[in-house]
Structures are given as C-alpha cells and as structure tokens.
Design a protein around this motif. Structure first.
Motif, mmCIF file in Angstrom:
data_model
loop_
_atom_site.group_PDB
_atom_site.id
_atom_site.type_symbol
_atom_site.label_atom_id
_atom_site.label_comp_id
_atom_site.label_asym_id
_atom_site.label_seq_id
_atom_site.Cartn_x
_atom_site.Cartn_y
_atom_site.Cartn_z
ATOM 1 N N LYS A 1 0.681 -1.202 0.123
ATOM 2 C CA LYS A 1 -0.062 -0.137 -0.208
ATOM 3 C C LYS A 1 0.593 1.298 0.007
ATOM 4 O O LYS A 1 0.380 2.338 -0.447
ATOM 5 N N CYS A 2 2.116 1.150 0.445
ATOM 6 C CA CYS A 2 3.100 2.364 0.528
ATOM 7 C C CYS A 2 3.446 2.842 -0.737
ATOM 8 O O CYS A 2 3.850 1.964 -1.576
ATOM 9 N N VAL A 3 3.093 4.080 -1.067
ATOM 10 C CA VAL A 3 3.461 4.827 -2.457
ATOM 11 C C VAL A 3 4.763 5.717 -2.216
ATOM 12 O O VAL A 3 5.001 6.286 -3.253
ATOM 13 N N LEU B 1 5.256 11.268 3.193
ATOM 14 C CA LEU B 1 4.578 12.107 4.045
ATOM 15 C C LEU B 1 4.638 11.830 5.698
ATOM 16 O O LEU B 1 4.606 12.584 6.607
ATOM 17 N N CYS B 2 4.720 10.551 5.871
ATOM 18 C CA CYS B 2 4.886 9.922 7.353
ATOM 19 C C CYS B 2 6.227 10.524 7.856
ATOM 20 O O CYS B 2 6.059 11.168 9.010
ATOM 21 N N ALA B 3 7.289 10.424 7.161
ATOM 22 C CA ALA B 3 8.540 10.892 7.505
ATOM 23 C C ALA B 3 8.510 12.417 7.844
ATOM 24 O O ALA B 3 9.105 12.968 8.846
ATOM 25 N N ALA C 1 -0.893 10.845 8.829
ATOM 26 C CA ALA C 1 -0.439 11.305 7.616
ATOM 27 C C ALA C 1 -0.453 10.493 6.609
ATOM 28 O O ALA C 1 -0.629 11.155 5.369
ATOM 29 N N CYS C 2 -0.699 9.398 6.778
ATOM 30 C CA CYS C 2 -0.530 8.505 5.506
ATOM 31 C C CYS C 2 -1.749 8.393 4.558
ATOM 32 O O CYS C 2 -2.753 8.070 5.448
ATOM 33 N N PRO C 3 -1.752 8.677 3.613
ATOM 34 C CA PRO C 3 -2.835 8.865 2.798
ATOM 35 C C PRO C 3 -3.383 7.572 2.274
ATOM 36 O O PRO C 3 -4.509 7.811 1.636
HETATM 37 S S1 SF4 Z 1 2.785 8.428 4.405
HETATM 38 FE FE1 SF4 Z 1 4.560 6.845 4.466
HETATM 39 S S2 SF4 Z 1 3.728 4.847 4.743
HETATM 40 FE FE2 SF4 Z 1 2.101 6.271 3.742
HETATM 41 S S3 SF4 Z 1 2.395 5.909 1.561
HETATM 42 FE FE3 SF4 Z 1 3.589 7.788 2.114
HETATM 43 S S4 SF4 Z 1 5.745 6.819 2.522
HETATM 44 FE FE4 SF4 Z 1 4.076 5.062 2.612
#
Ligand code: SF4
Ligand code: SF4
Length: 247
Positions: free
Chosen positions: A80-82, A86-88, A139-141
């Motif tokens: 699912k990770c793209v 955004l999480c970072a 934050a993860c979309p």
């Molecule tokens: S927010 Fe992080 S975990 Fe979610 S899709 Fe983006 S990089 Fe992947």
C-alpha cells in the motif's frame, strides 16, 4: 463622602485576622501530626496486591494501543505504501526514513511493488527515537502505515532497534503473492482503494510462477549459480543499500 478606609459593620478587628476564630487542635491531633503522612503508606500495606507476572504472563493491551508499526498490503499482496514520505515529514522525532522509487513494469525493470506510480524502496523506523505519537499514521494517505499492539521493543544494541522494510511489512495472507508482480488485469490504482481487489487472480499467479522459475541474478530456482550470469543477487544489493542509509 464616606471614608473608603473606614471600618464597616461585621469587619474583623484589625491585627487579629481571624486567628481568634481558628479551632485549637486537639491533643490527639497534635500527637499524631508528625506521622500523619504515613497514613497512605499504612493503608497501602493492607491493600490486595496486583502483581503482574510479566514476561511470563502478558496482559492484552487496549484495542487502540500504539505499538510497533506495520506496512500493510493490498489483498493481492502489492504494497500500500507509495513512497510519498508524508509520514517522515509528519514525524516530530525524525524517526522515519523513506526513499521512494518508481514502479518499473518494463522488461528487465525492478517490477511493480505497489499499484501507484511509486513505492517505498527503503523504509526504516528508528525505535530509539519514536515516541509512539501516531502522527505518521494520521499523515499516511493510503493507510499503508498503521500501528500494531506489539510493545516488546527492548534490545541491547542500537542497530537492532532500527526496523527495516522487510521487518515492518505485513506478512503475506491467504490469496496474496510476493511483489513484484503486475496489478489485476483491467484495474487502475483507484480500484484498489475502492476495494475491488479481493485476492490475487489466476493471471497474477501464473505471472509469479513464471517469474520464480526464471534464474534471478545468476541464481537458479534451486539456489545454484547459473554459469555466465552475474552472481550478485538483488537481495544482497538491497541489504547493502539498507545498511548504508542506517543512521
Ligand atoms: S505516508 Fe509513508 S507509509 Fe504512507 S504511503 Fe507515504 S511513505 Fe508510505
Ligand atoms: S509514532 Fe510519532 S514518533 Fe513514532 S514514527 Fe510515528 S510520527 Fe514518528
């Protein structure tokens, strides 16, 4: 005009400040005053003990406990990770490192790891920094990142508390295939998020079977080197790259 400083009916006489109204402590109160603070101690001594036999017996956490993270998969096994990072960016402790890369369906390319344009090629969470606030999962979309109830995250060295992508990825469930592999025929990225994929299709299974039958990076499916082919495996390259970015 009335004097503002003049005494009014009912005022206490100046200088006595209510001292006359205070009740004199009894003899017993005076006697026990020095040890009054031990009251809590004595009361606790006779309370029923609630000893937790951890780690032999582990009590379940609350359902929404913030434990170790997990990178989730779609029902056909794609990630699912793209790789959007955004999480970072949301992390107040700078505990997450993401390096995205493009999915490459071309011949000889790395293949498709997620239904999106990109995927998370490198993903690390440093549990020496993480404060389990959950801002990253907010934050993860794509709902790729969630938190589990796992809390046993102690170790005796720093390196083992930096979790890499292979440790964070959710295990394959029934009907899932190990990426890289193509998306379900005729579907787009948004169809994955609309729940139109229930499991890997026979076409995907055939594709993965054929992929696994090919000698990969100099290794036959048996694991033996194939003559005339570079014997450095992509797994080794991936591991070395991951080691290099550890902080
Ligand atoms: S927010 Fe992080 S975990 Fe979610 S899709 Fe983006 S990089 Fe992947
Ligand atoms: S839970 Fe908080 S501190 Fe830990 S990685 Fe996510 S945003 Fe960072």
């Amino acid at each position: 005009m009335a004097d503002p400083g003049a005494a009014r009916p009912g005022d206490r006489p100046a200088g006595s400040a209510g001292r006359a109204d205070q009740k004199k402590p009894s003899f017993l109160a005076d006697l026990f005053a020095p040890v009054g603070g031990f009251g809590v101690t004595f009361a606790t001594m006779f309370r029923k003990l609630e000893t937790e036999e951890y780690p032999e017996e582990k009590r379940p956490t609350q359902p929404r406990y913030h434990g170790r993270h997990q990178l989730n998969r779609h029902p056909d096994g794609l990630e699912k990770c793209v790789g959007c990072e955004l999480c970072a960016w949301a992390c107040p402790a700078d505990a997450i490192l993401v390096e995205g890369a493009s999915n490459d369906d071309s011949d000889g390319g790395a293949g498709r790891f997620s239904p999106g344009e990109r995927y998370g090629r490198v993903y690390q969470i440093n549990y020496l920094r993480c404060i389990f606030c959950g801002l990253c999962i907010e934050a993860c979309p794509t709902r790729a990142l969630t938190m589990t109830n796992f809390y046993e995250l102690a170790d005796n060295n720093r390196a083992d508390l930096i979790f890499t992508k292979d440790q964070l990825l959710a295990p394959l469930q029934e009907g899932m295939l190990t990426p890289p592999h193509p998306m379900v025929d005729g579907l787009e990225e948004r169809d994955y998020y609309q729940g139109k994929v229930a499991r890997a299709t026979p076409e995907q299974e055939a594709w993965v079977k054929e992929r696994d039958a090919q000698p990969e990076d100099g290794l036959a499916p048996s694991g033996d080197p194939v003559e005339g082919v570079d014997t450095v495996t992509s797994r080794q390259v991936g591991r070395d790259t991951t080691e290099a970015v550890r902080r």
